[in-house]
Design an enzyme around this catalytic site. Structure first.
Site, PDB file in Angstrom:
ATOM      1  CB  ILE A   1      -0.938   0.021   1.219  1.00 17.82           C
ATOM      2  CG1 ILE A   1      -1.850  -1.222   1.199  1.00 17.82           C
ATOM      3  CG2 ILE A   1      -1.762   1.307   1.233  1.00 17.82           C
ATOM      4  CD1 ILE A   1      -2.742  -1.334  -0.027  1.00 17.82           C
ATOM      5  CE  LYS A   2       4.393   4.399  -5.163  1.00 17.51           C
ATOM      6  NZ  LYS A   2       4.408   4.529  -6.634  1.00 17.51           N
ATOM      7  CB  VAL A   3       1.031   5.822   2.700  1.00 18.94           C
ATOM      8  CG1 VAL A   3       0.542   6.988   3.547  1.00 18.94           C
ATOM      9  CG2 VAL A   3       0.125   4.609   2.880  1.00 18.94           C
TER      10      VAL A   3
END
Length: 331
Positions: free
Chosen positions: A129-131
């Site tokens: 998951i890219k944050v």
């Protein structure tokens, strides 16, 4: 090409449905890549221009624009994850990332909820998951990693952002490792080429070598990450495509060759590197040399703190604009 001897990984910074069904598998099989990344701009370009999405879109006519986007994106990420899963199972990366809605960059709870939901709905363990590395994002990174999710911290420009991401990831890992069983990984996506596109002309006027600020900044953050000696967290060099002909197409791969690192690059950049690979390590660079370089830059009148902030705001804006354009296209 991936070099497991030095611990260097090469990920493809591109997702498009036809490519996933054709060339993507070959690149994995030939050891060219061992992971993939996506972002709102990449999905916007693919969905808006490729006819490969037409059939699925025809089944989504009564859905909202964001629901349409997510259905398309989740299908692509799931496909990529399945093709990469054998590498993941073998401990050779095998990750693919999907970014949360860029408009949530200042909302911690909404970022956490969307990250959880995307991970659950895609249903593949090797999804990251890219944050974005914002104040709201740091707490989200910590929470997601504490729950056993792999996290890609993105839009990192400054060493301070990197340090905050590191601290958040380490805290999240500590919580998870107290009770969790699987191996959880984090990467810090340090953007590189945007520094040089912004500053090269000014540096030439000041008699300073161009094409080095992005590399030296990335080298500084790499040293910071490696100083923590956490095998679960690596530096990922992003924004490594070259625009124009000032440098070779694979310049930012070869100049950032480093142990325990990842480089995510566009397809054309990877193809150029495969044609003429060079795995001689260029990092680490001595901290004193890095500090001397930036002292010279600062003394020439360039305020790096302003540069960091400007590039972060530009990056956030670009992803939001790309996402908004995509949603308008899907209406």
């Amino acid at each position: 090409m991936v070099d497991q001897q030095i611990g260097f990984s090469l990920w493809l910074d591109f997702i498009e449905r036809d490519h996933l069904q054709k060339e993507f598998g070959r690149m994995i099989e030939e050891g060219i890549i061992n992971g993939a990344t996506s972002n709102p701009s990449i999905f916007a370009a693919s969905i808006e221009t490729s006819p490969a999405y037409t059939a699925q879109l025809d089944t989504l006519q009564n859905h909202s624009a964001k629901a349409k986007y997510e259905a398309l994106a989740k299908e692509d990420i799931r496909t990529a994850a399945k093709k990469l899963k054998p590498l993941y199972d073998a401990g050779n990366d095998g990750f693919v990332s999907i970014e949360v809605d860029p408009f949530l960059c200042d909302d911690t709870e909404a970022t956490i909820e969307e990250g959880r939901r995307l991970y659950r709905e895609i249903g593949m363990e090797n999804v990251m998951i890219k944050v974005p590395a914002t104040e709201a994002g740091y707490e989200a990174m910590k929470q997601l990693m504490s729950e056993g999710q792999h996290v890609n911290a993105t839009l990192i420009f400054s060493p301070m952002q990197a340090l905050k991401c590191l601290e958040a990831m380490q805290e999240g890992l500590k919580i998870y490792q107290a009770s969790g069983t699987k191996s959880v990984r984090g990467v810090l996506s340090v953007f590189v080429s945007r520094f040089d596109r912004l500053l090269d002309a000014s540096l030439l006027e000041r008699g300073i070598e161009p094409g080095r600020v992005g590399i030296m900044n990335a080298a500084k953050i790499y040293n910071l990450v490696e100083s923590k000696q956490n095998p679960s967290i690596r530096t990922l060099f992003a924004s490594t495509g070259v625009k124009g002909d000032a440098y070779s197409a694979d310049y930012y791969i070869k100049e950032l060759m480093a142990p325990h690192s990842v480089n995510t690059a566009p397809l054309a950049t990877i193809e150029a590197f495969v044609e003429n690979p060079d795995h001689r390590t260029k990092l680490p660079i001595d901290d004193a040399a890095i500090e001397a370089f930036f002292a010279r830059v600062e003394n020439s009148g360039i305020d790096m703190s302003e540069v960091y902030d400007s590039l972060l705001q530009e990056g956030l804006k670009a992803f939001k604009e790309a996402f908004a354009t995509l949603l308008a296209h899907l209406e």
